[in-house]
Design an enzyme around this catalytic site. Sequence first.
Site, PDB file in Angstrom:
ATOM      1  N   GLY A 217       0.825  -1.211   0.000  1.00  0.00           N
ATOM      2  CA  GLY A 217       0.000   0.000   0.000  1.00  0.00           C
ATOM      3  C   GLY A 217       0.850   1.249   0.000  1.00  0.00           C
ATOM      4  N   ASN A 218       0.229   2.384   0.259  1.00  0.00           N
ATOM      5  CA  ASN A 218       0.982   3.643   0.354  1.00  0.00           C
ATOM      6  C   ASN A 218       0.282   4.560   1.354  1.00  0.00           C
ATOM      7  OD1 ASN A 218      -0.926   5.474  -1.131  1.00  0.00           O
ATOM      8  ND2 ASN A 218      -0.548   3.939  -2.723  1.00  0.00           N
ATOM      9  N   ARG A 219       0.824   5.729   1.553  1.00  0.00           N
ATOM     10  CA  ARG A 219       0.385   6.589   2.653  1.00  0.00           C
ATOM     11  C   ARG A 219      -0.792   7.496   2.303  1.00  0.00           C
ATOM     12  NH1 ARG A 219       5.353   9.762   3.452  1.00  0.00           N
ATOM     13  NH2 ARG A 219       3.864  11.158   4.452  1.00  0.00           N
ATOM     14  N   SER A 220      -1.384   7.334   1.152  1.00  0.00           N
ATOM     15  CA  SER A 220      -2.473   8.257   0.785  1.00  0.00           C
ATOM     16  C   SER A 220      -3.660   8.118   1.738  1.00  0.00           C
ATOM     17  CB  SER A 220      -2.930   7.976  -0.651  1.00  0.00           C
ATOM     18  OG  SER A 220      -4.079   8.736  -0.924  1.00  0.00           O
TER      19      SER A 220
END
Length: 420
Positions: A217-220
């Site tokens: 995933g990512n930090r958005s």
Amino acid sequence: MSALAGRRIVLGVTGGIAAYKAVEVCRRLVDAGAHVIPVLSSGAQRFVGETTFSTLASEPVVRSLWDIGVDEPVPGRHTSPIPHTRLGQTADLILVCPATARLIGTYAAGISSDLLTATLIATTAPVVICPAMHTEMWDHPAVQENLATLQRRGVRVVPPSEGRLAGGDHGRGRLAEPSTILDVVHGVLTPPSLAGVRVLVTAGGTREPIDPVRFIGNRSSGKQGHALADEAAARGADVHLVTTVDRAAAAGVRCTRVDTAQEMHDVVLGELGATDVVVMAAAVADFRPVGVADDKIKKDAGVPTVRLEPTPDILAAIGQRRRGDQVVVGFAAETSSVREHARSKLERKGADLIVANDVAAPSVGFEHDTNQVVVLVRDPAAETGVREVEVPLQSKRAVAAAVLDVVETLRNDRRVPPTR
Ligand code: PMT
């Protein structure tokens, strides 16, 4: 520009425990650029200190019909030393938060018993009221009839929610959340410049599963995408938000919840034909694991090798299938050479504009409430073929407003007629 920038908002606060939440509403209005004049009823002054509002707002608190010295006269408008007529005439909007049963009854009956009710009766500006009271009072026919009377006269009512009330009770009557109240104020003050326009926005970071419990995933946080959807809705657009996060969206926004890049791709491409403006604010994973393990990968089996494959590039696919009358907005999250990378994305992905943010800069990009961007717009008239619009550090909602301003200019330049 944010619809609230420079607008004069009289914030009426009446006497209920929810008055403490009006402090947060005041702060958010000021952060959005509004000029806030707080008017506290005598009841409100028992719940919250005048100093708190005077510190946060744009002008000191006004309390009574006999307070004078309410800011400077506005040129071209009739002026009077009487605060209620001055406040009423110069306001762009009056927000009563919280509104007690007593305020609602007095206002509906047209009685001017104090500065706030006198101001409400002396104004032609739009009025938004946010009731907060115990459930029994909220349900009382007199309160409901008074509200219906006010609504018939054009007053916007932000209904209370259900939850914990004063004294530990539970039920309907709790003041709406500050973000909901701000959305309504935005909506009332925003001209419906996108009425009938179908806008599709993506938000949040995709999650590409490795096994049933792990993902790439990512930090958005989805904040920027949701702000775009809310702003488009405030401008009257018909908004479809395709999001990976469980965040509330403004009233009227249609939400589709997705997790993976593939799911987002399928929804967005499926809707493309019935869309006028696409805004790809989501942080879409570029790679995903090849196959998902059926069971949780066990630690004792050693360090696993996770093979990756590319995800579909949604923006590039839109760029290939789009119609010429559609406006396609991409984002670029960069950590260096922001303009160069963003420019290359503008070329490669077939977008009309790219909103580039330097996500390594303080208070910019992922998770923050603020953002700073440069919008690169394809423009044959510009020497380099690309026009740049700098958007300074400000709330994500204000950035959303700036991006949609560019979209609207582009549509006007192309003279795209309303779709419905
Ligand atoms: O959500 P927040 O916490 O508020 O943070 C906001 C944000 C930083 C996520 C947002 O401002 C932002 O920059 N979004 C785009 C992030 C991104 O994926 O950038 P990119 O440079 O990797 O991708 C370029 C464009 O291609 C983006 O419009 C992206 O949506 C799109 N893309 C990328 C990969 C892919 N497989 N498909 C795509 O459509």
